[in-house]
Write a protein that holds these residues in place. Structure first.
Motif, PDB file in Angstrom:
ATOM      1  N   LEU A 108       1.012  -1.077  -0.038  1.00 47.90           N
ATOM      2  CA  LEU A 108      -0.034  -0.006  -0.095  1.00 47.90           C
ATOM      3  C   LEU A 108       0.848   1.418   0.128  1.00 47.90           C
ATOM      4  O   LEU A 108       0.290   2.320  -0.673  1.00 47.90           O
ATOM      5  N   SER A 109       2.117   1.197   0.603  1.00 43.19           N
ATOM      6  CA  SER A 109       2.850   2.433   0.866  1.00 43.19           C
ATOM      7  C   SER A 109       2.961   3.304  -0.192  1.00 43.19           C
ATOM      8  O   SER A 109       2.996   4.662  -0.135  1.00 43.19           O
ATOM      9  N   LYS A 110       3.431   2.627  -1.173  1.00 44.10           N
ATOM     10  CA  LYS A 110       4.030   3.312  -2.342  1.00 44.10           C
ATOM     11  C   LYS A 110       3.112   4.198  -3.053  1.00 44.10           C
ATOM     12  O   LYS A 110       2.784   5.250  -3.340  1.00 44.10           O
ATOM     13  N   GLN A 111       1.884   3.405  -3.216  1.00 44.40           N
ATOM     14  CA  GLN A 111       0.407   4.399  -3.748  1.00 44.40           C
ATOM     15  C   GLN A 111       0.038   5.291  -2.812  1.00 44.40           C
ATOM     16  O   GLN A 111      -0.651   6.345  -3.223  1.00 44.40           O
ATOM     17  N   LEU A 112       0.280   5.059  -1.538  1.00 37.37           N
ATOM     18  CA  LEU A 112      -0.214   5.897  -0.568  1.00 37.37           C
ATOM     19  C   LEU A 112       0.790   7.376  -0.769  1.00 37.37           C
ATOM     20  O   LEU A 112       0.018   8.280  -0.356  1.00 37.37           O
ATOM     21  N   LEU A 113       1.813   7.183  -1.210  1.00 31.86           N
ATOM     22  CA  LEU A 113       2.800   8.381  -1.086  1.00 31.86           C
ATOM     23  C   LEU A 113       2.296   8.909  -2.457  1.00 31.86           C
ATOM     24  O   LEU A 113       2.300  10.132  -2.309  1.00 31.86           O
ATOM     25  N   ASP A 114       2.038   8.374  -3.354  1.00 34.17           N
ATOM     26  CA  ASP A 114       1.907   8.831  -4.718  1.00 34.17           C
ATOM     27  C   ASP A 114       0.735   9.640  -4.692  1.00 34.17           C
ATOM     28  O   ASP A 114       0.627  10.696  -5.557  1.00 34.17           O
ATOM     29  N   GLN A 115      -0.338   9.322  -4.193  1.00 40.33           N
ATOM     30  CA  GLN A 115      -1.525  10.029  -4.190  1.00 40.33           C
ATOM     31  C   GLN A 115      -1.852  10.909  -2.630  1.00 40.33           C
ATOM     32  O   GLN A 115      -2.668  11.579  -2.524  1.00 40.33           O
ATOM     33  N   GLN A 119       0.777  10.848   4.214  1.00 40.28           N
ATOM     34  CA  GLN A 119       1.143  11.805   5.353  1.00 40.28           C
ATOM     35  C   GLN A 119      -0.053  12.250   6.221  1.00 40.28           C
ATOM     36  O   GLN A 119       0.124  12.668   7.286  1.00 40.28           O
ATOM     37  N   HIS A 120      -1.228  11.917   5.805  1.00 37.66           N
ATOM     38  CA  HIS A 120      -2.502  11.937   6.559  1.00 37.66           C
ATOM     39  C   HIS A 120      -2.901  11.027   7.472  1.00 37.66           C
ATOM     40  O   HIS A 120      -3.955  11.008   8.053  1.00 37.66           O
ATOM     41  N   LEU A 121      -2.050   9.752   7.533  1.00 42.21           N
ATOM     42  CA  LEU A 121      -2.396   8.672   8.325  1.00 42.21           C
ATOM     43  C   LEU A 121      -1.836   8.670   9.618  1.00 42.21           C
ATOM     44  O   LEU A 121      -0.606   8.854   9.646  1.00 42.21           O
ATOM     45  N   LYS A 122      -2.553   8.371  10.589  1.00 45.07           N
ATOM     46  CA  LYS A 122      -2.172   7.958  11.867  1.00 45.07           C
ATOM     47  C   LYS A 122      -2.408   6.541  12.216  1.00 45.07           C
ATOM     48  O   LYS A 122      -3.524   6.220  12.676  1.00 45.07           O
ATOM     49  N   ILE A 123      -1.220   5.818  12.103  1.00 50.18           N
ATOM     50  CA  ILE A 123      -1.365   4.131  12.190  1.00 50.18           C
ATOM     51  C   ILE A 123      -1.408   3.922  13.460  1.00 50.18           C
ATOM     52  O   ILE A 123      -0.268   4.285  14.131  1.00 50.18           O
ATOM     53  N   ILE A 124      -2.307   3.163  14.005  1.00 52.64           N
ATOM     54  CA  ILE A 124      -2.374   2.464  15.466  1.00 52.64           C
ATOM     55  C   ILE A 124      -2.139   0.973  15.047  1.00 52.64           C
ATOM     56  O   ILE A 124      -2.960   0.359  14.591  1.00 52.64           O
ATOM     57  N   ARG A 125      -1.092   0.468  15.907  1.00 53.90           N
ATOM     58  CA  ARG A 125      -0.891  -0.951  15.577  1.00 53.90           C
ATOM     59  C   ARG A 125      -1.034  -1.586  16.870  1.00 53.90           C
ATOM     60  O   ARG A 125      -0.733  -1.346  17.940  1.00 53.90           O
ATOM     61  N   ASP A 126      -2.188  -2.618  16.669  1.00 55.27           N
ATOM     62  CA  ASP A 126      -2.427  -3.360  17.876  1.00 55.27           C
ATOM     63  C   ASP A 126      -3.144  -4.609  17.400  1.00 55.27           C
ATOM     64  O   ASP A 126      -3.470  -4.862  16.020  1.00 55.27           O
ATOM     65  N   GLY A 127      -3.646  -5.361  18.110  1.00 53.63           N
ATOM     66  CA  GLY A 127      -4.527  -6.897  18.012  1.00 53.63           C
ATOM     67  C   GLY A 127      -5.641  -6.265  17.374  1.00 53.63           C
ATOM     68  O   GLY A 127      -6.340  -5.219  17.718  1.00 53.63           O
ATOM     69  N   SER A 283     -10.756   8.231  -0.851  1.00 54.99           N
ATOM     70  CA  SER A 283      -9.850   7.965  -1.710  1.00 54.99           C
ATOM     71  C   SER A 283      -8.874   6.727  -1.161  1.00 54.99           C
ATOM     72  O   SER A 283      -8.404   5.848  -1.603  1.00 54.99           O
ATOM     73  N   PHE A 284      -8.837   6.862   0.116  1.00 53.14           N
ATOM     74  CA  PHE A 284      -7.932   5.774   1.122  1.00 53.14           C
ATOM     75  C   PHE A 284      -8.695   4.304   0.775  1.00 53.14           C
ATOM     76  O   PHE A 284      -8.027   3.345   0.488  1.00 53.14           O
ATOM     77  N   THR A 285     -10.096   4.302   1.069  1.00 56.72           N
ATOM     78  CA  THR A 285     -10.764   2.939   1.091  1.00 56.72           C
ATOM     79  C   THR A 285     -10.792   2.751  -0.461  1.00 56.72           C
ATOM     80  O   THR A 285     -10.747   1.432  -0.512  1.00 56.72           O
ATOM     81  N   GLU A 286     -10.884   3.302  -1.429  1.00 53.55           N
ATOM     82  CA  GLU A 286     -10.763   2.897  -2.834  1.00 53.55           C
ATOM     83  C   GLU A 286      -9.372   2.284  -3.134  1.00 53.55           C
ATOM     84  O   GLU A 286      -9.309   1.236  -3.936  1.00 53.55           O
TER      85      GLU A 286
END
Length: 298
Positions: A108-115, A119-127, A283-286
């Motif tokens: 996902l990351s390369k396309q997220l950067l291109d679009q 920079q707008h994501l706050k990623i929360i990592r958990d179970g 845009s993110f969900t698409e």
């Protein structure tokens, strides 16, 4: 109806004391008394039974029912405030379990950067279990969640992205390493190291255990996937993980289970049903949908 009156009432239900509620909010005791009277007048019911000193308080049946509504109202208000703050910051709090994230986020990351989304994501990592709770509370806007059953709850909007298998994970020098398939009942004498209840893996394992006719020997549970992989590699025990959990660099082997009706690992995109999507959110969900559809090898 005054929101502050509802807050006073909710606290009074908890404290059972007018003076404690007044101290908590740093107001006078009559302020709390008048708030409850306003509610009772507006609703035309008696919410509380109290003696003259107001020292002994109990809820009437109407008070108990109203308390349930108040809890929901104040909960939704807290969620609304969190969601509005997300609009103001153009930020998407995004829940991503480690196993799903390690496998899919690099795709996902390369396309997220291109679009210009990364920079707008706050990623929360958990179970997944903890992330799902945070989605319900409005602390997270969107999550990629693992589950052992399709998520069909009324308060959630869930879209199934992938179905994966669970596998038995062993070290390359383990006696089982020569097998490509195994029945769960044949693992009677094995030691298991498992992920904790923060992950859905434990519930899938318990589901298999319930139909296997024996109680597996679990020697350790961990919240940390990398620690678990190291323990499997060192021969402490064998593991039970979704197939996407193991990468070539892990130097471990995955064995398929041949049991009938074994649990599956469902990967879904999840948000609250009441969530209103911004253009950025859409845009993110698409993009997530497209990446999962294009990932034919997953």
């Amino acid at each position: 109806m005054n929101i502050k009156d509802l807050e006073y009432y909710q606290r009074l239900v908890y404290e059972k004391s007018f003076s404690k509620v007044a101290d908590f909010y740093q107001v006078s005791q009559p302020t709390i008394t008048y708030a409850i009277k306003r509610l009772e007048t507006e609703l035309n019911v008696t919410l509380l039974e109290r003696d003259r000193s107001h020292k002994n308080i109990s809820l009437t049946p109407a008070g108990q029912q109203f308390s349930q509504h108040v809890n929901k109202i104040l909960r939704e208000l807290r969620i609304a405030k969190r969601e509005m703050s997300h609009f103001n910051t153009e930020q998407i709090p995004f829940g991503l379990p480690p196993i799903i994230g390690n496998y899919y986020f690099p795709k996902l990351s390369k396309q997220l950067l291109d679009q210009d989304i990364l920079q707008h994501l706050k990623i929360i990592r958990d179970g997944s279990e903890n992330l799902l709770r945070q989605i319900r509370l409005g602390q997270i806007d969107l999550g990629i969640i693992g589950s052992i059953n399709p998520l069909t709850e009324d308060d959630l909007k869930s879209e199934l992205l992938k179905e994966k298998k669970f596998q038995i994970i062993v070290a390359k020098n383990h006696p089982l390493a020569s097998k490509t398939q195994v029945a769960f009942r044949d693992l009677l004498d094995e030691n298991f190291v498992l992920l904790s209840e923060r992950y859905v893996h434990l519930y899938a394992f318990q589901q298999l255990t319930a139909t296997s006719g024996f109680e597996p020997h679990v020697v350790y549970q961990s919240d940390d996937l990398q620690i678990l992989k190291s323990m499997i590699k060192d021969g402490v025990g064998i593991g039970f993980l979704a197939e996407i959990a193991i990468q070539p660099e892990d130097n471990l082997l995955a064995i398929d289970l041949i049991d009938d009706n074994q649990p599956l690992f469902y990967i879904s995109m999840v948000q609250r049903s009441a969530e209103i999507s911004t253009p950025l959110h859409k845009s993110f969900t698409e993009l997530i949908r497209r990446v999962f559809m294009e990932d034919l090898d997953s």
